[in-house]
Motif scaffolding. Structure first.
Motif: not given
Length: 438
Positions: A191-217
């Motif tokens: 079931f290790n493929v689940l780990g890869t899928i979840s991390v890939v999705y997490l990276v996707f989520l982070v990217t999408v959220k950042a695209a909508h929220l913008g950079i605040h530094l």
């Protein structure tokens, strides 16, 4: 398999760790800790080969420690190994309780058409970000207000029986305790493929959220204001404590690499795994920190599990929790198998002496997870304390000492090698002491 095992839990705390250390110093620490822990892990892998005139093909790392340090090395390495494994499994239990709670809450509200909002400060709009820590010093529980419901009594009953700390951690026992008692780990490895899928999705989520929220530094090296933290903070050891466990595979790496078909590629594969893990940590940590909406919220609002910064009705976060829940439910028995192999083999010479022995061990491990999820669901604290404790032995002290002793016995120990490895040991000691001071 190494990538999946290392990255299961700590990835969720990396943005919080960067916040504690400061943005710039956090990035530097991730890179330095990745290089340092990889080097020490390489020393663990090579430690068996430096023992002359002995067949070490079936040795675990505690056996190597026993060869160099006697029974003290054997049992102390076993103790620290169990601290790391059980610590990781406790964090898994806390996170699985969190994910199961939020998933059940989302499904119940959706099915019963209940409008619920979290009573915490947050941003407006479709990409809402919340600040649970501003409402309470404790992790967020069922702090909700109901706007419309067909059956208020049923909702209150659900809230009573579906509580993040009082009930949900106990529900997991029915699923995970039987899985821990299975003999073969190969089932879970599939079931290790689940780990890869979840991390890939997490990276996707982070990217999408950042695209909508913008950079605040905003870059301030030592000064702090209402919305931003300095680039360097004295709390940086909290990140190094988290990273010690985040990059920790040292006590299991020999066991895991024994399954490698091409043993000559072990060092290459280990390096690739560390590179992927470091890259993923860096990307998720930097993007979440940089895109966190400041103002109106302060960077101090970044939670120890960054998914808690998204409301319970957020669809993308719901999917992420589902993926991570299933991934952790497959990795958790694998960690339990590693703990069982190392502990029971040392005591009984057999990784599965009987169902009774295995059941007693698993009940103790599960009990620790339930207790922490019930009374101290603080994953950042658990990760950094257990990481710095076991890391002192397995990451910093034992690999360096064994390497220096082996060189000394071969007459090849030089002053630079001696100084470098003593410095590594002192770093590990300072890392542990700092966790209790800051």
């Amino acid at each position: 398999m190494i990538w999946n095992t290392m990255m299961g839990t700590s990835i969720l705390s990396i943005p919080w760790g960067i916040k504690q250390a400061g943005f710039t110093s956090g990035i530097i620490l991730i890179l330095l800790m990745g290089i340092l822990t990889l080097y020490c892990c390489y020393r663990v892998v090579k430690s068996r080969q430096m023992i002359p005139l002995t067949d070490t093909s079936n040795w675990e790392f505690p056996d190597v420690c026993k060869y160099y340090f006697g029974s003290f090395g054997q049992w102390s390495s076993l103790l620290f190994s169990m601290v790391s494994l059980v610590g990781a499994m406790v964090v898994y239990w806390v996170l699985m309780s969190n994910f199961l709670f939020n998933t059940g809450k989302f499904i119940y509200n959706f099915v019963h058409d209940i409008n619920v909002t979290d009573i915490v400060p947050g941003t407006n709009g479709s990409n809402k970000v919340i600040c649970p820590s501003a409402a309470s010093d404790h992790p967020p529980q069922n702090r909700t207000v109901m706007f419309s419901s067909g059956n208020r009594t049923g909702f209150e009953l659900f809230e009573e029986w579906w509580d993040k700390s009082k009930t949900v951690p106990f529900y997991l026992i029915a699923v995970l305790l039987p899985l821990l008692n299975l003999k073969s780990p190969s089932f879970f490895a599939k079931f290790n493929v689940l780990g890869t899928i979840s991390v890939v999705y997490l990276v996707f989520l982070v990217t999408v959220k950042a695209a909508h929220l913008g950079i605040h530094l905003e870059f301030n090296w030592f000064t702090e204001n209402e919305f931003f933290v300095p680039e360097f903070r004295i709390l940086f050891p909290q990140l190094t404590g988290v990273l010690t466990l985040a990059f920790f595979i040292h006590n299991c790496v020999i066991t895991l690499l024994q399954n490698n078909r091409n043993q000559e590629n072990n060092v290459r594969d280990l390096s690739i795994a560390y590179f992927l893990v470091g890259l993923t940590y860096l990307y998720v940590g930097v993007i979440i920190f940089a895109s966190f909406p400041s103002p109106p919220l302060s960077k101090e609002c970044i939670e120890q599990n960054f998914l808690d910064n998204f409301p319970s009705d957020d669809i993308m976060s719901f999917v992420a929790r589902i993926f991570l829940l299933f991934q952790m439910m497959t990795v958790y028995p694998l960690l339990g198998y590693l703990a069982r192999v190392q502990l029971l083999r040392q005591f009984f010479g057999n990784a599965y002496p009987s169902l009774f022995h295995v059941l007693i061990l698993n009940l103790a491990i599960v009990g620790a997870g339930v207790a922490m999820a019930r009374f101290y669901p603080n994953i950042g604290g658990i990760i950094r304390y257990s990481g710095a404790t076991c890391g002192l032995a397995f990451v910093f002290v034992y690999p360096s000492l064994i390497y220096m002793i082996s060189l000394h016995r071969a007459g090849q120990l030089t002053w630079p090698a001696l100084i470098i490895h003593i410095f590594i040991i002192l770093l590990g000691l300072a890392n542990l002491i700092a966790q209790f001071l800051l």
